[in-house]
Design a protein around this motif. Structure first.
Motif, short mmCIF file in Angstrom:
data_model
loop_
_atom_site.label_atom_id
_atom_site.label_comp_id
_atom_site.label_asym_id
_atom_site.label_seq_id
_atom_site.Cartn_x
_atom_site.Cartn_y
_atom_site.Cartn_z
N PHE A 272 0.84 -1.20 0.00
CA PHE A 272 0.00 0.00 0.00
C PHE A 272 0.88 1.24 0.00
N ARG A 273 0.50 2.18 -0.88
CA ARG A 273 1.27 3.41 -1.04
C ARG A 273 0.35 4.61 -0.83
N PRO A 274 0.86 5.66 -0.21
CA PRO A 274 0.03 6.87 -0.08
C PRO A 274 -0.08 7.59 -1.42
N VAL A 275 -1.28 8.01 -1.77
CA VAL A 275 -1.51 8.76 -3.00
C VAL A 275 -2.46 9.91 -2.68
N GLN A 276 -2.33 10.97 -3.41
CA GLN A 276 -3.23 12.10 -3.24
C GLN A 276 -4.30 12.04 -4.31
N ARG A 277 -5.55 12.01 -3.89
CA ARG A 277 -6.65 11.94 -4.82
C ARG A 277 -6.96 13.32 -5.39
N ALA A 278 -7.86 13.34 -6.36
CA ALA A 278 -8.18 14.59 -7.03
C ALA A 278 -8.77 15.63 -6.08
N ASP A 279 -9.44 15.15 -5.01
CA ASP A 279 -10.03 16.10 -4.05
C ASP A 279 -9.05 16.56 -2.99
N GLY A 280 -7.77 16.16 -3.13
CA GLY A 280 -6.74 16.57 -2.18
C GLY A 280 -6.59 15.65 -0.99
N GLN A 281 -7.47 14.67 -0.85
CA GLN A 281 -7.41 13.76 0.29
C GLN A 281 -6.29 12.74 0.07
N LEU A 282 -5.66 12.34 1.17
CA LEU A 282 -4.61 11.34 1.10
C LEU A 282 -5.23 9.97 1.33
N ALA A 283 -4.90 9.01 0.47
CA ALA A 283 -5.44 7.66 0.59
C ALA A 283 -4.31 6.67 0.34
N PHE A 284 -4.56 5.42 0.69
CA PHE A 284 -3.59 4.36 0.46
C PHE A 284 -4.12 3.41 -0.60
N GLU A 285 -3.28 3.14 -1.60
CA GLU A 285 -3.66 2.24 -2.68
C GLU A 285 -2.69 1.07 -2.73
N LEU A 286 -3.22 -0.09 -3.08
CA LEU A 286 -2.37 -1.25 -3.29
C LEU A 286 -1.69 -1.10 -4.65
N ARG A 287 -0.37 -1.01 -4.63
CA ARG A 287 0.37 -0.76 -5.85
C ARG A 287 1.31 -1.92 -6.15
N PRO A 288 1.42 -2.31 -7.40
CA PRO A 288 2.32 -3.41 -7.75
C PRO A 288 3.77 -2.95 -7.80
N GLY A 289 4.66 -3.84 -7.40
CA GLY A 289 6.09 -3.59 -7.54
C GLY A 289 6.60 -4.20 -8.84
N PRO A 290 7.89 -4.10 -9.11
CA PRO A 290 8.42 -4.56 -10.40
C PRO A 290 8.24 -6.05 -10.64
N PHE A 291 8.33 -6.86 -9.58
CA PHE A 291 8.19 -8.30 -9.80
C PHE A 291 6.75 -8.65 -10.14
#
Length: 703
Positions: free
Chosen positions: A488-507
């Motif tokens: 899970f990585r922190p990302v900033q959504r379009a509304d400015g809110q900070l959220a965590f998304e499951l993001r794939p790594g290189p493998f």
């Protein structure tokens, strides 16, 4: 008519409203015009979760289809009729107009479905589901998961890595647009909001997509059910595992084979209409199985939904008993039949294709053995249809279908002599590396610095796989599972809110790409593999490096049957000055083949001399320091620690031989500082034995 929508009349009226308007209209203006001309039945006016009447939802679908065929434009929230739309309105009657719309839309849809055939089974499901989200509308990851039955996290990975038309119409449940990292690269960096607005989608004051344009998972299913098939052979064929070997302690598989059926116990499930909307089914399961844990209820919902709603005639079905596998084809719709022993309340008819010739697990093509170990009673195997058809071919079962296109067999190409000549390594030695990698899937090149470990790994991979199928990562002490595979990585959504998304790594990215091209090798190069905590970085994947035919559950995404495709290979490089090979734990030794690259051993031995000979032929200015190979050999003879030798790469630079002081510069700025680090804490005089002048005097070490 009480349980139908007069969509043909409403659609023509909408076209007429747009034709008669001197300027473009908003969606709201069009629907208000419709509402003023019709008296709606209770069925037509039935509201969904967003408060929208059924007729308005269906009108949105059909006007979206009209946009697809070019009769209506929806730009910046403004609807207008095109010239082809006006011609169609004036040419066809009410019924003919609607029929022509469907015909033209089906033609376009047919071509899209043909294009989708290059995708895997699960991705075809996604492509079809997204095809039910018309321009000017949007849906969410959760809705797509509901419509397809795919795990929400897995679905988001697909959309980020596979090019599926319309994927930009997928947002979060609250209408917030996903970050660039959650989109396929073709949609990254673009103004998605502007693109959606151009199609007719609207946004609220906080920059979120309007709820009135939201297409729910139930609506996607309903629309797909209403669309006539564009082509019987273009339908996505699914595959399923249904367990029957231990239903409340009884093996039902012999009964299934005899009665040509398959079933689910559904022992606590009330009689239900089939098909049943998922949200209704969820409420029924929550009520009927309230005595069970939430985990059991979620599992039952997924199983019943798959069996009743998502399976269809023509799908493959597998079942197992006593270590053997039977494969069949579903031939009928699901039915609820109250069974006296409560072991088979949900049933489907099945044509079992090998009732007298079950296949032992050991003879199943990969990755079926691992997939069949799943704990659920119903498991989707759509991604593994290729393996199922391979199994049917081995059983010599004729399904009466057109023969599938022959698939390319997974194999490494032969190492070319051109590569051997380019990197000055003997062809047989390069072929040996390729053979070791093929046999064991994982290979480590280890040795002192400057021996060309990473260089050879990259050149070898480039000969064995396409550039797009090669990925390089470098490990370091703070590298983690989340960096390498997924987290899970922190990302900033379009509304400015900070959220965590499951993001794939290189493998994970490499693995998902490899699944789409099973006949092509995919190679991960891990530079400095011993600099990270391998058990921490690989996590549960460490198991799959050794047991490639098994499946495991993943830490974050919740997948319970993750496998490593057979076309994924790993090449690691290990610098022995950082950590001796002797310190590598036994678990890692079992999982990798180790090949040493050392200045005193082939293929590195004599490499500098061969390279210098070629340089002298190509570069007339390379006339200085031609004794470099002898000097390097003398140096390594004076270094007592085998793992601390110096490789030739430091001296394989044309500038060393174009200037008289070129070798001295490399010696003073690269080699001596490295040796000083090795002898940290020793008197400065210890370096005298390694100085260039001393080495040139001869092989004997100074006193």
């Amino acid at each position: 008519m009480a349980d139908s929508v007069r969509i043909e009349a409403m659609f023509r009226t909408a076209m007429e409203v747009l034709r008669d308007s001197p300027e473009p209209l908003t969606k709201r203006q069009v629907t208000e015009a419709i509402a003023s001309r019709f008296k709606f039945t209770p069925y037509e006016d039935q509201r969904d979760d967003h408060g929208r009447p059924r007729w308005e939802v269906m009108l949105g679908w059909r006007t979206g289809d009209a946009g697809t065929v070019g009769w209506i434009t929806k730009r910046d929230g403004q609807w207008a009729l095109t010239e082809p739309g006006i011609d169609a309105l004036e040419t066809y009657s009410e019924a003919e107009l609607f029929a022509e719309l469907l015909r033209r839309y089906q033609e376009i849809r047919k071509h899209r479905i043909q294009a989708h055939k290059a995708l895997s089974g699960s991705e075809q499901l996604l492509a079809n589901a997204l095809g039910a989200v018309p321009g000017g509308s949007w849906t969410s990851y959760r809705d797509l998961a509901e419509a397809t039955g795919l795990p929400e996290e897995q679905l988001s990975h697909f959309l980020a890595h596979v090019d599926i038309p319309g994927a930009y119409r997928v947002a979060y449940e609250d209408g917030t647009l996903p970050s660039d990292g959650m989109r396929h690269f073709r949609y990254r960096g673009g103004d998605i909001a502007r693109r959606l607005k151009a199609e007719g989608a609207t946004f609220d004051d906080q920059g979120r997509l309007a709820a009135e344009d939201h297409v729910t998972g139930g609506e996607i299913r309903e629309r797909l059910a209403q669309l006539p098939p564009a082509d019987p052979e273009s339908q996505v064929q699914r595959a399923w595992l249904v367990r029957g070997s231990s239903v409340d302690g009884r093996d039902l598989v012999p009964i299934w084979l005899h009665k040509e059926s398959a079933s689910l116990a559904a022992s606590s499930l009330q009689e239900i209409p089939i098909p049943v909307p998922r949200d209704e089914l969820k409420a029924i399961v929550e009520d009927n199985y309230q005595h069970k844990s939430y985990a059991v209820r979620e599992t039952k919902l997924a199983e019943f939904d798959a069996f009743c709603n998502r399976m269809r005639p023509g799908d493959y079905v597998l079942t197992t008993t006593q270590g053997k596998t039977y494969v069949g084809r579903i031939t009928g719709d699901a039915a609820y039949v109250a069974s006296s022993d409560k072991r088979s309340n949900l049933r489907r008819s099945v044509e079992w294709l090998n009732p007298t010739a079950p296949v032992p697990f050991a003879n199943l093509p990969q990755p079926l053995p691992a997939k069949l170990h799943s704990q659920s009673d119903v498991v989707e195997l759509t991604e593994n249809i290729g393996a199922i058809e391979e199994l049917l071919a081995a059983l010599d079962i004729d399904l009466g279908d057109a023969a599938p296109d022959p698939t390319k067999e997974l194999a490494f190409p032969t190492i070319s002599q051109d590569l051997a000549d380019e990197i000055l390594v003997d062809l047989t030695q390069l072929q040996r590396l390729a053979d070791l990698l093929w046999e064991n899937k994982q290979l480590i090149l280890y040795g002192p610095p400057g021996t060309g470990k990473t260089f050879i790994a990259r050149k070898l991979a480039g000969n064995l796989a396409e550039p797009s199928a090669i990925k390089l990562v470098q490990f370091h002490p703070s590298y983690t599972y989340e960096d390498f595979f997924e987290g899970f990585r922190p990302v900033q959504r379009a509304d400015g809110q900070l959220a965590f998304e499951l993001r794939p790594g290189p493998f994970r990215q490499l693995v998902e790409a490899a699944r789409q091209h099973p006949s092509d090798p995919y190679i991960l190069i891990i530079d400095e593999i011993n600099r990270a905590n391998l058990a921490k970085v690989f996590g549960e994947l460490y198991f799959l490096l050794e047991y490639r035919d098994d499946a495991i559950g993943l830490l974050y995404s919740g997948e319970t049957d993750f496998t490593l495709p057979p076309n994924v290979f790993v090449i690691g490089t290990m610098n022995t000055t950082d950590r001796s090979i002797a310190l590598v734990d036994a678990a890692m030794r079992r999982r990798f083949r180790f090949v040493e690259l050392h200045p005193n051993l082939d293929p590195v031995k004599g490499l500098l001399g061969r390279w210098l000979e070629r340089l002298r032929k190509d570069d007339e200015a390379a006339v200085h320091n031609l004794d470099a190979p002898e000097v390097l050999d003398t140096l390594n003879a004076r270094i007592e620690d085998h793992d601390l030798a110096i490789g030739p790469s430091y001296l394989m630079k044309p500038g060393v031989y174009r200037r008289e002081d070129g070798l001295a510069d490399v010696w003073e700025t690269a080699i001596l500082p490295l040796l000083a680090e090795h002898h940290y804490g020793s008197p400065p005089s210890v370096l005298d034995r390694y100085r260039l002048a001393s080495l040139r005097r001869g092989p004997a070490a100074p006193e």
